[in-house]
Design a protein around this motif. Sequence first.
Motif, PDB file in Angstrom:
ATOM      1  N   PRO A 131      38.623  26.097  47.455  1.00 57.79           N
ATOM      2  CA  PRO A 131      37.158  26.033  47.370  1.00 57.79           C
ATOM      3  C   PRO A 131      36.696  24.687  46.827  1.00 57.79           C
ATOM      4  CG  PRO A 131      38.029  27.280  45.523  1.00 57.79           C
ATOM      5  CD  PRO A 131      39.206  26.964  46.417  1.00 57.79           C
ATOM      6  N   GLN A 158      38.280  42.095  51.022  1.00 56.03           N
ATOM      7  CA  GLN A 158      37.422  40.911  50.983  1.00 56.03           C
ATOM      8  C   GLN A 158      36.930  40.681  49.553  1.00 56.03           C
ATOM      9  OE1 GLN A 158      34.365  40.852  53.922  1.00 56.03           O
ATOM     10  NE2 GLN A 158      33.457  38.942  53.202  1.00 56.03           N
ATOM     11  N   ASP A 159      36.961  39.414  49.122  1.00 55.69           N
ATOM     12  CA  ASP A 159      36.538  38.974  47.796  1.00 55.69           C
ATOM     13  C   ASP A 159      37.506  39.374  46.679  1.00 55.69           C
ATOM     14  OD1 ASP A 159      34.264  37.732  48.779  1.00 55.69           O
ATOM     15  OD2 ASP A 159      33.059  39.538  48.608  1.00 55.69           O
ATOM     16  N   GLU A 160      38.636  39.980  47.035  1.00 53.94           N
ATOM     17  CA  GLU A 160      39.650  40.266  46.015  1.00 53.94           C
ATOM     18  C   GLU A 160      40.334  38.953  45.620  1.00 53.94           C
ATOM     19  OE1 GLU A 160      43.478  43.269  45.286  1.00 53.94           O
ATOM     20  OE2 GLU A 160      42.484  43.183  47.243  1.00 53.94           O
ATOM     21  N   MET A 161      40.630  38.784  44.339  1.00 59.83           N
ATOM     22  CA  MET A 161      41.203  37.529  43.863  1.00 59.83           C
ATOM     23  C   MET A 161      42.650  37.369  44.353  1.00 59.83           C
ATOM     24  SD  MET A 161      38.928  35.878  42.474  1.00 59.83           S
ATOM     25  CE  MET A 161      37.251  36.475  42.563  1.00 59.83           C
ATOM     26  N   GLU A 207      39.148  30.624  40.380  1.00 62.22           N
ATOM     27  CA  GLU A 207      39.746  31.756  41.078  1.00 62.22           C
ATOM     28  C   GLU A 207      39.385  31.687  42.554  1.00 62.22           C
ATOM     29  OE1 GLU A 207      38.282  35.148  38.952  1.00 62.22           O
ATOM     30  OE2 GLU A 207      40.083  35.262  37.718  1.00 62.22           O
ATOM     31  N   PRO A 237      38.896  33.807  45.893  1.00 63.03           N
ATOM     32  CA  PRO A 237      38.776  35.151  46.455  1.00 63.03           C
ATOM     33  C   PRO A 237      39.214  35.168  47.915  1.00 63.03           C
ATOM     34  CG  PRO A 237      36.644  34.096  46.454  1.00 63.03           C
ATOM     35  CD  PRO A 237      37.601  33.114  45.833  1.00 63.03           C
ATOM     36  N   SER A 238      39.548  36.336  48.405  1.00 62.32           N
ATOM     37  CA  SER A 238      39.934  36.477  49.807  1.00 62.32           C
ATOM     38  C   SER A 238      38.695  36.382  50.694  1.00 62.32           C
ATOM     39  CB  SER A 238      40.621  37.826  50.039  1.00 62.32           C
ATOM     40  OG  SER A 238      40.932  37.999  51.405  1.00 62.32           O
ATOM     41  N   PRO A 239      38.722  35.531  51.725  1.00 62.22           N
ATOM     42  CA  PRO A 239      37.550  35.395  52.594  1.00 62.22           C
ATOM     43  C   PRO A 239      37.352  36.580  53.528  1.00 62.22           C
ATOM     44  CG  PRO A 239      39.350  34.040  53.399  1.00 62.22           C
ATOM     45  CD  PRO A 239      39.803  34.597  52.093  1.00 62.22           C
ATOM     46  N   LYS A 264      34.704  30.912  33.795  1.00 62.83           N
ATOM     47  CA  LYS A 264      33.866  30.756  34.994  1.00 62.83           C
ATOM     48  C   LYS A 264      33.029  29.476  34.974  1.00 62.83           C
ATOM     49  CE  LYS A 264      34.950  34.898  36.578  1.00 62.83           C
ATOM     50  NZ  LYS A 264      35.785  35.052  37.781  1.00 62.83           N
TER      51      LYS A 264
END
Length: 496
Positions: free
Chosen positions: A106, A130-133, A145, A147-149, A401
């Motif tokens: 990213p 989706q969105d899982e790290m 971090e 995330p999964s796209p 973050k």
Amino acid sequence: MATEVRVPTLGESVTEATIATWFKKPGDTVAVDEMLCELETDKVTVEVPSPVAGVLSEIVAAEGETVGVDALLAQISEGAAEAPAKPAPKAAAPAKGGKTTDVMVPTLGESVSEATVSTWFKKVGDTVAQDEMLCELETDKVSVEVPSPAAGVIVEILAPEGTTVAASARLAVLSSDGAAVTAPAATEAPKAAAASGKNVEDAPSAKKLMAENNLGRDDVTATGRDGRVMKDDVQKALAAGTKAATAPAPLAAAPRGPVSADDASREERVKMTRLRQTIARRLKDSQNTAAMLTTYNEVDMTAVMELRDEYKDLFLKKHGVKLGFMSFFTKACVHALKEVPEVNAEIDGTDVVYKNYVHMGIAAGTPTGLVVPVVRNADQMGFAQIEKAIAVLGARARDGKLSMADMQGGSFTISNGGVYGSLMSSPILNPPQSGILGMHKIQDRPMAINGQVVIRPMMYLALSYDHRVVDGKGAVTFLVRVKEALEDPRRLLMDL
């Protein structure tokens, strides 16, 4: 049809750059956003991505040339093969008809061009939502971090833990139909070995500067792609006084003394994180560069504590945030900085840059190291706005973050060691700032007030400052104004 590749905007006051490295040559097929070359300015390195997919037909500006903003760098012929330059290996391809999705690095933030893969939370063959790290990246300043796209199955991990990746690199490949073919782990080792054995060509301007100053490659910390030494790296080494055979590397330490076999068996050696290395390097650079001095005073916190106790419930009810001490100290520092502007300034070469704003850094300790998020335009904020901004940044810091934007541009810093019980300390400057205020523990002490000994809640204050730009008179005046504002908060309302 040909597409022109031109020099992008280089930043405020930067009008030219040097071509440091071409990653492609004429005739090479390139994909959209694939890195073509790297430019080097006086302050940063800039990667130039391909605006289209096609074939690199001509390089107009060769390595070592100096070019202006919007200058023509190369020509790309469109319509040729548009396959990505680094296709996924066949062994990692899903079953016929399956759809794959690339997991990309990213956006890392301004001036950050690479990161290290610190932890993978998933492995090849795992199903992800989706969105899982998927993994965590570590840059010089923050952890990011990834995330999964999309939802699917991880069919290949392209960057294992410990790999340094560029800002546009692929990290992994997902299959959305779940038909994963196990990617052989053995293929990753040759890739890493090949990368480490690559013949890296340093930037021409960097090589010239090293030769002129009798610096060897080992005397410079390389930050360019694939370990290239850039001009900025050499300038930093020179600024820190690093000379060949006369000074250690930035993080070098004296050799350890003898350790017995029994003691060695009970020790644990852990590699420093990039964040910790950066903290160590920046703080040591601060000591080596600034003429740092600390002046002390003490403040009677009675008035602030009484005012806070009187209004804290109404403040929370109206503003939805607790009234803390940091807003009082921030307002007091803003007030003092107006009177002593050199504490809010910085040195740039032979110039002093005075800031007509206050971006207040609030130092915060986290499990991964010290960070300094910035409350921007604190001089234009009221108590409630300051408390809300500090609360938001503090939560981001604790959760890891914080973004690069959250920590850039500070003009002055406040560090509160009192939350850990510190009674007195000398804070280290946060370069390139010229001042940092250290707060400490509030402790009841006997004080002589109007000829009587009374018990008062007292706090020691410490101002560390760069004596190159701040004189002793200015530093003492600043600290006295902070003390006066805190001992009589009404002065802040009256601008006294």
